[in-house]
Design an enzyme around this catalytic site. Structure first.
Site, PDB file in Angstrom:
ATOM      1  CB  CYS A 122      37.827  28.390  44.415  1.00  0.00           C
ATOM      2  SG  CYS A 122      36.476  28.185  45.564  1.00  0.00           S
ATOM      3  CG  HIS A 255      39.613  32.146  44.706  1.00  0.00           C
ATOM      4  ND1 HIS A 255      38.340  32.400  44.238  1.00  0.00           N
ATOM      5  CD2 HIS A 255      39.469  31.422  45.843  1.00  0.00           C
ATOM      6  CE1 HIS A 255      37.473  31.840  45.063  1.00  0.00           C
ATOM      7  NE2 HIS A 255      38.120  31.245  46.043  1.00  0.00           N
ATOM      8  CG  ASN A 285      34.998  32.107  47.909  1.00  0.00           C
ATOM      9  OD1 ASN A 285      34.953  31.964  46.689  1.00  0.00           O
ATOM     10  ND2 ASN A 285      35.701  31.315  48.700  1.00  0.00           N
TER      11      ASN A 285
END
Ligand code: UT7
Length: 329
Positions: A122, A255, A285
């Site tokens: 990520c 993020h 996500n």
């Protein structure tokens, strides 16, 4: 010899989402068929997620990346042949090799750019952006495409409700171009491999068979704690490098894993929530794609404007984290 100093700047942005939007209610029904219990209320309250996009079988990391890259090139006013570096941040590459960046290059019709993938889960996009900035400033590229693209839905164990409700698919891209004035001001990347097991897909291919666990596994609470403890410090570190205060920031583009993490980092930096770009509610996500997807959205809808200071932050598996501070010029 007098040489004009080379800096780098963001010259364009783009993004792409799969066609299929899956709401929490849709997911609840699908998971119930597998005997897995969840609810819109649990997902919304614990994460802020309301829906996510899930790739169909004809949509791949590279197809999403190519669509995002084409948009970024159009917004930068560049033809694909003008690109001399393509970096794709992904943990869900189309294939083991060649890299997704090479697949993207062919799809764009570019025949000369250097191409490679970056694997920092990520944090992948901020890692890739920092590498592209360094290569442009070193004179190794004039126009770089930096893409975060993922199909994390393909790593999900749909019987594991602690992970399968959290992730979605998508891609975001930026063009990084050489500039006489600085756009990308500073970056700061870190990792701590001793926390590898808290977020991992540990399986591998060996002699034609999957060895180990092919699904994403996460100790959610451990990841949550790590993310909250490193992101505030990392933000101050990169701001300090550029001699900028948190109060000078126009936007934080973090993020997008959990709205509670975003709120906690904003609080640590004393930033009002109105300055935080939030897409986790609509995208879930999307790992390395989440930062460029959010950035592109806020550029396109006019929130992020020229001369503004923007802080991008990634955090995730590895354990990895990092920040890039930039001025939109
Ligand atoms: O992208 C990389 C970065 N990733 C992240 O930053 C993720 C960080 N972690 C998180 O966002 C949160 O830890 C989660 C959203 C993953 C979990 O939230 P939590 O508040 O830490 O919940 P929990 O894991 O403590 O679980 C609480 C309860 C448990 O039930 P019991 O043991 O209290 O009876 C879980 O079994 O919630 C249950 N639960 C669910 N219930 C309904 C877990 N998943 C679900 C679900 N639906 N999908």
């Amino acid at each position: 010899m007098n040489q004009t100093p080379i800096f780098s700047r963001l010259a364009g942005t783009g993004s792409s989402l799969p066609k299929n939007c899956v709401s929490n209610a849709d997911l609840q029904v699908r998971l119930a068929e597998l005997g897995v219990e969840t609810s819109d209320d649990w997902i919304r309250t614990r994460t802020g997620i309301e829906q996510r996009f899930i790739a169909n079988s004809d949509e791949t990391t590279s197809s999403l990346a190519i669509a995002a890259a084409n948009q970024a090139l159009a917004s930068a006013g560049l033809d694909p042949e003008q690109v001399d570096l393509i970096i794709v941040a992904t943990s869900t590459s189309d294939q083991i090799f060649p890299s997704t960046a090479c697949v993207v290059q062919a799809g764009l019709g570019n025949h000369k750019a250097a191409c490679f993938d970056i694997q920092a889960v990520c944090s992948g996009f901020v890692y890739a952006l920092s590498v592209a900035d360094a290569m442009v400033r070193a004179g190794q590229a004039r126009h770089a495409l930096v893409i975060g693209a993922e199909v994390f839905s393909r790593l999900m164990d749909w019987r594991d409700r602690t992970t399968c409700v959290l992730f979605g698919d998508g891609a975001g891209a930026v063009v990084v171009s050489a500039s006489e004035t600085p756009g990308i001001l500073a970056s700061s990347l870190h990792a701590n491999g001793s926390h590898a097991s808290i977020l991992a897909t540990s399986g591998r291919l060996e002699s034609g068979a999957i060895v180990g666990d092919p699904f994403l596994r996460m100790d959610g609470q451990a990841v949550f704690k790590q993310a909250v403890s490193v992101l505030g410090v990392n933000a101050l570190e990169v701001l300090g490098k550029a001699g900028v205060l948190a109060s000078d920031l126009d936007w934080l583009v973090p993020h997008q894993a959990n709205v509670r993490i975003l709120q906690s980092v904003a609080k640590k930096l004393d930033l009002p929530l109105e300055k935080v770009v939030v897409t986790v509610n609509r995208h879930g996500n999307t790992s390395a794609a989440s930062v460029p997807l959010a950035l592109d959205e806020a550029v396109k809808d006019g929130r992020i404007q020229e001369n503004q200071l923007v802080l991008l932050q990634g955090v995730g598996g590895g354990f990895t984290w990092g920040s890039v501070l930039l001025k939109m010029i």
